[in-house]
Every structure is written in structure tokens, then in C-alpha cells.
Design a protein around this motif. Structure first.
Motif, mmCIF file in Angstrom:
data_model
loop_
_atom_site.group_PDB
_atom_site.id
_atom_site.type_symbol
_atom_site.label_atom_id
_atom_site.label_comp_id
_atom_site.label_asym_id
_atom_site.label_seq_id
_atom_site.Cartn_x
_atom_site.Cartn_y
_atom_site.Cartn_z
ATOM 1 N N VAL A 114 0.826 -1.219 0.000
ATOM 2 C CA VAL A 114 0.000 0.000 0.000
ATOM 3 C C VAL A 114 0.859 1.268 0.000
ATOM 4 O O VAL A 114 0.711 2.128 -0.883
ATOM 5 C CB VAL A 114 -0.987 -0.025 1.179
ATOM 6 N N PRO A 115 1.803 1.452 0.954
ATOM 7 C CA PRO A 115 2.635 2.664 0.885
ATOM 8 C C PRO A 115 3.497 2.727 -0.367
ATOM 9 O O PRO A 115 3.713 3.804 -0.941
ATOM 10 C CB PRO A 115 3.498 2.572 2.152
ATOM 11 N N GLN A 116 3.975 1.586 -0.796
ATOM 12 C CA GLN A 116 4.840 1.537 -1.969
ATOM 13 C C GLN A 116 4.127 2.060 -3.213
ATOM 14 O O GLN A 116 4.661 2.917 -3.938
ATOM 15 C CB GLN A 116 5.295 0.094 -2.194
ATOM 16 N N LEU A 117 2.908 1.601 -3.448
ATOM 17 C CA LEU A 117 2.173 2.020 -4.640
ATOM 18 C C LEU A 117 1.704 3.466 -4.532
ATOM 19 O O LEU A 117 1.669 4.188 -5.537
ATOM 20 C CB LEU A 117 0.988 1.077 -4.882
ATOM 21 N N VAL A 196 11.396 -3.608 1.403
ATOM 22 C CA VAL A 196 10.617 -3.860 0.181
ATOM 23 C C VAL A 196 10.206 -2.546 -0.472
ATOM 24 O O VAL A 196 10.298 -2.383 -1.701
ATOM 25 C CB VAL A 196 9.388 -4.723 0.508
ATOM 26 N N ILE A 197 9.742 -1.598 0.336
ATOM 27 C CA ILE A 197 9.327 -0.299 -0.201
ATOM 28 C C ILE A 197 10.504 0.395 -0.868
ATOM 29 O O ILE A 197 10.376 0.957 -1.960
ATOM 30 C CB ILE A 197 8.726 0.571 0.918
ATOM 31 N N LEU A 247 -4.139 -1.971 -11.145
ATOM 32 C CA LEU A 247 -4.503 -3.359 -10.851
ATOM 33 C C LEU A 247 -3.351 -4.302 -11.172
ATOM 34 O O LEU A 247 -3.074 -5.249 -10.424
ATOM 35 C CB LEU A 247 -5.753 -3.741 -11.645
ATOM 36 N N PHE A 248 -2.636 -4.041 -12.256
ATOM 37 C CA PHE A 248 -1.483 -4.868 -12.623
ATOM 38 C C PHE A 248 -0.395 -4.799 -11.554
ATOM 39 O O PHE A 248 0.165 -5.837 -11.152
ATOM 40 C CB PHE A 248 -0.935 -4.401 -13.976
ATOM 41 N N THR A 249 -0.085 -3.596 -11.083
ATOM 42 C CA THR A 249 0.964 -3.465 -10.064
ATOM 43 C C THR A 249 0.535 -4.098 -8.741
ATOM 44 O O THR A 249 1.379 -4.619 -8.007
ATOM 45 C CB THR A 249 1.301 -1.986 -9.847
ATOM 46 N N ILE A 250 -0.750 -4.062 -8.436
ATOM 47 C CA ILE A 250 -1.226 -4.725 -7.218
ATOM 48 C C ILE A 250 -0.996 -6.234 -7.318
ATOM 49 O O ILE A 250 -0.533 -6.876 -6.365
ATOM 50 C CB ILE A 250 -2.707 -4.403 -6.972
ATOM 51 N N VAL A 251 -1.320 -6.804 -8.474
ATOM 52 C CA VAL A 251 -1.130 -8.247 -8.666
ATOM 53 C C VAL A 251 0.351 -8.607 -8.583
ATOM 54 O O VAL A 251 0.740 -9.577 -7.904
ATOM 55 C CB VAL A 251 -1.730 -8.688 -10.015
ATOM 56 N N ILE A 252 1.200 -7.829 -9.254
ATOM 57 C CA ILE A 252 2.637 -8.116 -9.243
ATOM 58 C C ILE A 252 3.210 -7.973 -7.829
ATOM 59 O O ILE A 252 4.019 -8.796 -7.384
ATOM 60 C CB ILE A 252 3.372 -7.184 -10.220
ATOM 61 N N SER A 253 2.781 -6.941 -7.109
ATOM 62 C CA SER A 253 3.274 -6.739 -5.740
ATOM 63 C C SER A 253 2.787 -7.858 -4.819
ATOM 64 O O SER A 253 3.515 -8.278 -3.907
ATOM 65 C CB SER A 253 2.811 -5.381 -5.214
ATOM 66 N N THR A 254 1.573 -8.346 -5.050
ATOM 67 C CA THR A 254 1.055 -9.448 -4.243
ATOM 68 C C THR A 254 1.866 -10.712 -4.468
ATOM 69 O O THR A 254 2.212 -11.426 -3.513
ATOM 70 C CB THR A 254 -0.418 -9.701 -4.588
ATOM 71 N N ILE A 255 2.185 -10.996 -5.727
ATOM 72 C CA ILE A 255 3.016 -12.166 -6.030
ATOM 73 C C ILE A 255 4.394 -12.019 -5.380
ATOM 74 O O ILE A 255 4.941 -12.976 -4.813
ATOM 75 C CB ILE A 255 3.139 -12.344 -7.551
ATOM 76 N N GLY A 256 4.948 -10.812 -5.455
ATOM 77 C CA GLY A 256 6.250 -10.584 -4.832
ATOM 78 C C GLY A 256 6.231 -10.754 -3.330
ATOM 79 O O GLY A 256 7.176 -11.299 -2.740
ATOM 80 N N SER A 257 5.155 -10.314 -2.685
ATOM 81 C CA SER A 257 5.062 -10.472 -1.224
ATOM 82 C C SER A 257 4.912 -11.930 -0.830
ATOM 83 O O SER A 257 5.388 -12.346 0.235
ATOM 84 C CB SER A 257 3.880 -9.654 -0.687
#
Length: 332
Positions: A114-117, A196-197, A247-257
Motif C-alpha cells: 500500500v505505501p509503496q504504490l 521492500v518499499i 490493478l497490474f501493479t497490485i497483482v505483481i506486488s502481491t506475487i512478490g510479497s
């Protein structure tokens, strides 16, 4: 006087069955067939290397990991496999440490994503305007992404050290200099989220910047003529136009986490026995898998954890897809 038997006139046309096509016609027919074959087969030949590499290094390991998850196999005896069915999955699902790792992974993912995006969106908005030395600033923002995980984690481990760390030294002036970041349940998650951020904000900034530059300038001109300020243009024009990219960055960040491994592994400088914290306060699913497979040597439960991570990723992707579909419908 006897006459000789009549013979065929040499100038008469040959029978229909004996006609042969000219050489140039046969050559054109062969070229036409070769062209049609090339037109149909070339696309498959172009994409074949990807599928061969994916099958060898992606699909096969995935299927073999699932096969291992159904067996009892130890690191010390890789040639001895015993069928146990779903026992490995039952073992991890009834292990409280597994659910602790799931909780830690989810919390660290939220605290870092969330803070990162949000920061990446703000920086991209600033870089979207004409700035002096814009190429320099874009390179500076992307520099943390080019830094290796080990280097970043070890540097931040020094920053968050309980004794003599840079952050505690700075917080000492406001009376908060005795924080033990690695041993706290929330402070350890904050420390990992900070790493991560720092590493991924620049990467997402450039993705947002590329998407912003693709927004038609006519939309901003129309909004400006209607009296919209820059902040209103950002909210009413930029954000709706960036919805698929967000939405794309949320998905990519979720996979990374979900794959977070290096940061928690090296939070305390890579000390042996400190993996995940003394009370598993920052143990992620990747660390939990690592402990089962390499520290304990139980490859069956470790493979079951890998498939559980895949199931969680598919579940999160489905939720993101449903949210994106709902947002698109509501926008219409």
C-alpha cells in the motif's frame, strides 16, 4: 506389293494421360506448397523455444513438486520415496506455525504494498511534468531496484540493529532509541516492509509514469478548460486512466510479497538459527518452506507448502480479478 503397317503420326498430339507439366509450373507448385507450409508452421516454430524452456524449467518442476508433496522423502535419502497421499498437506494445515507464516506474509504484503504504490503514484505524477534533468531523476529512482536483495537487506540490517544501529541512533534524540526492531512483532514487519518499499517503489514509479504519458493530453486540456486544478485533474483524469495499470501493479506486488525470502532471511544479518525470528514473528511462507525443506530435511511437507502458496496466489489473483471487474462495471 505388301504395305508396311501404319505408324502413329509423329506430329499428332500425345494422348491425354501422357501430358507432363512444364518444369517452371512444377517449380511454382512446389514453391506454393512450401510457402503455405511455412506460413502455417513458422508461428509455432517461433514460440516453440518458450514452451520448451517453460516445460523444462517451469511445468515439469511444478508437476514434480506436486508428486513429491504426495510422498514422504527426506533430504538424506532422495532415492527413497513412500506414498503418503494427502498426509503432508494435513501436516502443514494443522501446524500453527504455518498459519503464523500465512499471517506474517499477508501483513507484510499489505504494509509494503500500500505505501509503496501510493508513493510510486505520487512520484510518477511529479515526474510526468517537465523537470530539469528528468532522465537523471528517473535513473536515480530506479537505482534501488537494480540493487541486489542481499546488499539491500544487509545494509538495512545495520540500520535496524538494536545496538548501534543508525535508526536507533537517530531516534535516541526523541527518546525512542532502545527499540529492538528484529525481536518485536510489529517492528520486525515494519523493518522488512521498509526494505521492500525502498527496493520496489522506483520500479512501480516508472510503470506508472509510462502509463501516465500514454494518457491523451486532450483530456487534461478539457479538464483545464472546465476549471479543474492539477489535483482535480489527477483524481478525475489520471487515476481513472491508470486503473488497469494500478490493478497490474497490485497483482505483481502481491506475487512478490508471497515470495518474500531474502529480506526476512537477512534481517538479522543472516544469523544461523534466527531465521524467521525467535518467536516466528517475521517468518514468511518462503522462510517456512526453507526451514522445512533445508533445515529439517523434510521435502514432502516443503513441497506441500509450495503448492499451498500456489493455491493462495490463485485465490488472491481471483479476488483481484473480481475487484477489477466490479470497478470496470461501476465505471461504466
Amino acid at each position: 506389293m505388301a504395305t508396311s503397317s501404319p505408324t502413329r503420326d509423329v506430329y499428332a498430339p500425345p494422348p491425354p494421360g501422357s501430358q507432363r507439366k512444364p518444369a517452371n509450373t512444377r517449380r511454382q507448385t512446389w514453391r506454393s506448397r512450401l510457402w503455405r507450409f511455412d506460413d502455417k508452421a513458422s508461428p509455432y516454430a517461433y514460440i516453440a523455444p518458450f514452451f520448451l524452456v517453460f516445460g523444462a524449467f517451469g511445468l515439469y518442476p511444478l508437476i514434480y513438486t506436486g508428486w513429491i508433496a504426495l510422498h514422504r522423502i527426506e533430504m538424506t535419502g532422495l532415492d527413497q520415496m513412500e506414498w503418503v497421499g494427502w498426509d503432508n498437506f494435513d501436516t502443514i494445515l494443522h501446524d500453527s506455525e504455518f498459519w503464523t507464516a500465512v499471517s506474517n506474509t499477508f501483513l507484510i504484503g499489505v504494509m509494503s504494498t500500500v505505501p509503496q504504490l501510493l508513493v510510486a503514484l505520487g512520484l510518477a505524477h511529479l515526474l510526468n511534468y517537465k523537470l530539469r534533468a528528468s532522465t537523471f531523476w528517473r535513473t536515480v529512482i530506479l537505482t534501488p531496484y537494480a540493487t541486489s536483495v542481499a546488499s539491500a537487506a544487509l545494509v538495512f540490517a545495520l540500520v535496524f540493529r538494536a545496538d548501534g544501529g543508525l535508526l536507533n541512533w537517530a531516534l535516541h534524540f526523541v527518546g525512542l532509541g532502545d527499540t529492538n526492531w528484529a525481536n518485536g512483532h510489529w517492528t520486525s514487519k515494519i523493518a522488512i516492509s521498509a526494505i521492500v518499499i525502498w527496493r520496489w517503489t522506483g520500479y512501480n514509479t516508472l510503470i506508472y509514469l509510462a502509463a501516465m504519458q500514454a494518457v491523451p493530453s486532450d483530456l487534461y486540456e478539457a479538464a483545464s478548460l472546465d476549471g479543474a486544478s492539477r489535483w482535480q485533474q489527477f483524481l478525475k483524469v489520471t487515476i481513472p486512466s491508470l486503473r488497469p495499470t494500478i490493478l497490474f501493479t497490485i497483482v505483481i506486488s502481491t506475487i512478490g510479497s508471497m515470495q518474500l525470502f531474502g529480506e526476512p532471511l537477512l534481517l538479522e544479518g543472516g544469523k544461523l538459527g534466527a531465521i524467521g525470528g525467535s518467536e516466528n514473528q517475521y517468518e514468511t511462507l518462503s522462510i517456512y518452506l526453507y526451514n522445512y525443506g533445508w533445515n529439517l530435511g523434510h521435502l514432502g511437507p516443503a513441497a506441500a507448502v509450495a503448492w499451498a502458496m500456489l493455491a493462495l496466489l490463485l485465490l488472491i489473483a481471483a479476488v483481484n480479478w473480481l475487484i477489477g471487474r466490479f470497478v470496470r462495471k461501476s465505471a461504466v
